[in-house]
Design a protein around this motif. Structure first.
Motif, PDB file in Angstrom:
ATOM      1  N   VAL A 101     -25.974  48.316  75.306  1.00  0.00           N
ATOM      2  CA  VAL A 101     -26.996  48.507  74.285  1.00  0.00           C
ATOM      3  C   VAL A 101     -26.319  48.742  72.943  1.00  0.00           C
ATOM      4  N   ALA A 102     -26.937  48.223  71.891  1.00  0.00           N
ATOM      5  CA  ALA A 102     -26.421  48.396  70.539  1.00  0.00           C
ATOM      6  C   ALA A 102     -27.552  48.846  69.620  1.00  0.00           C
ATOM      7  N   VAL A 103     -27.193  49.557  68.565  1.00  0.00           N
ATOM      8  CA  VAL A 103     -28.137  49.880  67.494  1.00  0.00           C
ATOM      9  C   VAL A 103     -27.552  49.358  66.186  1.00  0.00           C
ATOM     10  N   ASN A 104     -28.425  48.846  65.318  1.00  0.00           N
ATOM     11  CA  ASN A 104     -27.994  48.272  64.053  1.00  0.00           C
ATOM     12  C   ASN A 104     -27.612  49.354  63.048  1.00  0.00           C
ATOM     13  N   LEU A 105     -26.628  49.050  62.234  1.00  0.00           N
ATOM     14  CA  LEU A 105     -26.232  49.880  61.096  1.00  0.00           C
ATOM     15  C   LEU A 105     -26.329  49.000  59.861  1.00  0.00           C
ATOM     16  N   LEU A 106     -27.285  49.286  58.982  1.00  0.00           N
ATOM     17  CA  LEU A 106     -27.545  48.426  57.830  1.00  0.00           C
ATOM     18  C   LEU A 106     -27.585  49.240  56.544  1.00  0.00           C
ATOM     19  N   CYS A 107     -26.756  48.845  55.585  1.00  0.00           N
ATOM     20  CA  CYS A 107     -26.815  49.379  54.227  1.00  0.00           C
ATOM     21  C   CYS A 107     -27.241  48.230  53.323  1.00  0.00           C
ATOM     22  N   TRP A 108     -28.249  48.462  52.471  1.00  0.00           N
ATOM     23  CA  TRP A 108     -28.829  47.351  51.722  1.00  0.00           C
ATOM     24  C   TRP A 108     -29.242  47.778  50.311  1.00  0.00           C
ATOM     25  N   PRO A 109     -28.846  47.002  49.284  1.00  0.00           N
ATOM     26  CA  PRO A 109     -29.291  47.278  47.914  1.00  0.00           C
ATOM     27  C   PRO A 109     -30.714  46.755  47.708  1.00  0.00           C
ATOM     28  N   GLY A 120     -33.253  49.128  67.913  1.00  0.00           N
ATOM     29  CA  GLY A 120     -33.408  49.871  66.666  1.00  0.00           C
ATOM     30  C   GLY A 120     -32.116  50.004  65.901  1.00  0.00           C
ATOM     31  N   GLY A 121     -31.977  51.128  65.186  1.00  0.00           N
ATOM     32  CA  GLY A 121     -30.787  51.357  64.384  1.00  0.00           C
ATOM     33  C   GLY A 121     -31.068  52.283  63.234  1.00  0.00           C
ATOM     34  N   HIS A 122     -30.275  52.153  62.193  1.00  0.00           N
ATOM     35  CA  HIS A 122     -30.398  53.040  61.035  1.00  0.00           C
ATOM     36  C   HIS A 122     -30.127  52.235  59.773  1.00  0.00           C
ATOM     37  N   SER A 123     -30.907  52.490  58.725  1.00  0.00           N
ATOM     38  CA  SER A 123     -30.734  51.773  57.460  1.00  0.00           C
ATOM     39  C   SER A 123     -30.617  52.758  56.311  1.00  0.00           C
ATOM     40  N   VAL A 124     -29.857  52.325  55.279  1.00  0.00           N
ATOM     41  CA  VAL A 124     -29.610  53.161  54.106  1.00  0.00           C
ATOM     42  C   VAL A 124     -29.712  52.283  52.872  1.00  0.00           C
ATOM     43  N   ASP A 125     -30.351  52.803  51.831  1.00  0.00           N
ATOM     44  CA  ASP A 125     -30.359  52.133  50.525  1.00  0.00           C
ATOM     45  C   ASP A 125     -28.994  52.358  49.892  1.00  0.00           C
ATOM     46  N   ASP A 126     -28.246  51.271  49.686  1.00  0.00           N
ATOM     47  CA  ASP A 126     -26.845  51.368  49.273  1.00  0.00           C
ATOM     48  C   ASP A 126     -26.568  50.305  48.211  1.00  0.00           C
ATOM     49  N   PRO A 127     -25.775  50.604  47.179  1.00  0.00           N
ATOM     50  CA  PRO A 127     -25.467  49.592  46.171  1.00  0.00           C
ATOM     51  C   PRO A 127     -24.721  48.381  46.710  1.00  0.00           C
ATOM     52  N   PRO A 148     -24.039  45.882  50.130  1.00  0.00           N
ATOM     53  CA  PRO A 148     -24.534  45.562  51.475  1.00  0.00           C
ATOM     54  C   PRO A 148     -23.449  45.747  52.533  1.00  0.00           C
ATOM     55  N   LYS A 149     -23.855  46.313  53.654  1.00  0.00           N
ATOM     56  CA  LYS A 149     -22.962  46.497  54.801  1.00  0.00           C
ATOM     57  C   LYS A 149     -23.793  46.344  56.061  1.00  0.00           C
ATOM     58  N   TYR A 150     -23.174  45.800  57.113  1.00  0.00           N
ATOM     59  CA  TYR A 150     -23.884  45.640  58.372  1.00  0.00           C
ATOM     60  C   TYR A 150     -22.915  45.708  59.541  1.00  0.00           C
ATOM     61  N   GLY A 151     -23.406  46.236  60.629  1.00  0.00           N
ATOM     62  CA  GLY A 151     -22.648  46.262  61.873  1.00  0.00           C
ATOM     63  C   GLY A 151     -23.483  46.901  62.962  1.00  0.00           C
ATOM     64  N   MET A 152     -22.825  47.375  63.993  1.00  0.00           N
ATOM     65  CA  MET A 152     -23.520  47.944  65.141  1.00  0.00           C
ATOM     66  C   MET A 152     -22.735  49.105  65.737  1.00  0.00           C
ATOM     67  N   ALA A 153     -23.460  50.040  66.320  1.00  0.00           N
ATOM     68  CA  ALA A 153     -22.885  51.002  67.252  1.00  0.00           C
ATOM     69  C   ALA A 153     -23.222  50.506  68.652  1.00  0.00           C
ATOM     70  N   VAL A 154     -22.211  50.397  69.494  1.00  0.00           N
ATOM     71  CA  VAL A 154     -22.372  49.754  70.807  1.00  0.00           C
ATOM     72  C   VAL A 154     -21.948  50.717  71.908  1.00  0.00           C
ATOM     73  N   THR A 155     -22.746  50.769  72.964  1.00  0.00           N
ATOM     74  CA  THR A 155     -22.405  51.545  74.154  1.00  0.00           C
ATOM     75  C   THR A 155     -22.356  50.600  75.346  1.00  0.00           C
ATOM     76  N   GLY A 156     -21.344  50.787  76.177  1.00  0.00           N
ATOM     77  CA  GLY A 156     -21.200  49.953  77.359  1.00  0.00           C
ATOM     78  C   GLY A 156     -20.625  50.733  78.513  1.00  0.00           C
ATOM     79  N   THR A 157     -20.259  50.011  79.551  1.00  0.00           N
ATOM     80  CA  THR A 157     -19.642  50.630  80.720  1.00  0.00           C
ATOM     81  C   THR A 157     -18.306  49.952  80.997  1.00  0.00           C
ATOM     82  N   VAL A 158     -17.445  50.674  81.699  1.00  0.00           N
ATOM     83  CA  VAL A 158     -16.134  50.161  82.057  1.00  0.00           C
ATOM     84  C   VAL A 158     -15.682  50.853  83.333  1.00  0.00           C
ATOM     85  N   ASP A 159     -14.956  50.142  84.158  1.00  0.00           N
ATOM     86  CA  ASP A 159     -14.361  50.742  85.349  1.00  0.00           C
ATOM     87  C   ASP A 159     -13.200  51.629  84.899  1.00  0.00           C
TER      88      ASP A 159
END
Length: 348
Positions: free
Chosen positions: A119-127, A156-163, A165-176
């Protein structure tokens, strides 16, 4: 192949904004320089908090690995959780492609640990007063499409008003937890395989400067490292890292230092994207790449390697490939780990 368009791409015709012009850097080249970052986080090991945590931290801050790994409570046989976050400024002008690249880059940290993203959530900073939300929607659509290709839900995710633009994701997964790929598990005598060619930094910087579009770079950046990770595990590898903003030399130095070994790179065996060496010769070198080279130079024996090759080996990649200690089918062997205690990298 080079597309010499100078507009923003398919998101709005010739009048559409060029996203890279709204950012001081581009992609992973905008990272805080590795030396400054290490100085900043030195000593940040929250031992008091860890003593009361319900799970066992298997990979944390110690060696600057690609993601955190926590063994879940409940006994043996359960997968461990792997978590990461990654976001950056526009690396291309096309918003959909930028979203795809940023998502593939964030997911790569999970693959670099040998894991599977869940699962991932969006991270968005946008002017918001400068760039239209239609472009932001295209960025998010690109991220969701790549996550869907990876079998990873986006919730979902989180957004911020920012001068800027930036974008990415926070990601959670599984591993042995018994089959981790980690950057401190390298051993002498093991070959080094690189699963994507270098040169993304110089091509992206040329794109930012001139507006030229390089489909080969976009195709490389949106490619998931999933298959490379699975192939590395199937081949018995236990040590890997992904090659991103610190360049091949920077990430290899971190791997060698964490593993207590040194490394040799065969410069002639390193693959490059079409047009990358030409772009480097013409001076499209990012500030992040030059900072990478400055950081690794004291720990690297370059011999008679020319300056252009040094810069390309330190080129700040965005959504680059995996550097695997071991032979990976289909990936070129570019060097090997050697027994030594000084953690140097030798280029020959």
């Amino acid at each position: 192949m080079t597309d010499t368009r100078t507009d923003a791409g398919p998101a709005g015709g010739p009048e559409a904004p060029r996203l890279t012009q709204y950012a001081h850097g581009g992609g992973c080249a905008c990272k805080i320089p590795p030396g400054e970052l290490e100085e900043m986080v030195a000593g940040l090991v929250p031992q008091g908090a860890l003593a009361h945590a319900p799970g066992e931290l298997l990979v944390g801050l110690d060696h600057g690995d690609d993601a955190a790994v926590v063994r879940l409570p409940g006994g043996p046989g359960l997968p461990a959780a792997v978590a990461t976050a990654d976001f950056f400024t526009p690396v291309v002008d096309d918003p959909y492609d930028w979203g795809r690249i940023a998502a593939a880059n964030a997911l790569s940290d999970v693959y670099a640990m040998g894991g599977t993203p869940l699962v991932a959530v969006n991270l968005l900073c946008w002017p918001r007063d400068v760039l239209p939300f239609d472009l932001a929607r295209e960025v998010l659509r690109g991220g969701m499409d790549v996550a869907a290709r990876a079998g990873c839900a986006v919730a979902g995710g989180h957004s911020v008003d920012d001068p800027e633009p930036k974008y990415g994701m926070a990601v959670t997964g599984t591993v042995d937890p018994e089959r981790l790929l980690r950057n401190d598990a390298g051993r002498p005598g093991v070959p080094l395989s690189l699963t994507k060619p270098l040169g993304l930094g110089v091509l992206n910087n040329r794109h930012k400067t001139t507006g030229e579009v390089f489909p080969q770079a976009v195709e490389t950046m949106v490619a998931l490292n999933r298959d490379a990770s699975r192939a590395a595990l199937a081949a018995g590898a236990v040590c890997a890292t992904d090659v991103t903003g610190f360049g091949l030399l920077g990430h290899l130095y971190k791997l060698a230092r964490a593993s207590g070994v040194s490394a040799v790179i065969e410069a002639a065996a390193v693959p490059y994207l079409d047009g990358a060496q030409e772009a480097a010769r013409e001076g499209y070198i990012s500030g992040g790449t030059r900072r990478n080279l400055d950081w690794v130079a004291p720990y690297t024996d370059f011999g008679d390697t020319d300056e252009l090759t040094r810069l390309l080996l330190a080129d700040a990649q965005t959504s680059g490939g995996l550097l695997v200690a071991g032979e990976v089918p289909g990936a070129p062997v570019v060097g090997e780990l050697v027994a030594a205690g000084d953690y140097t990298v030798v280029v020959r």
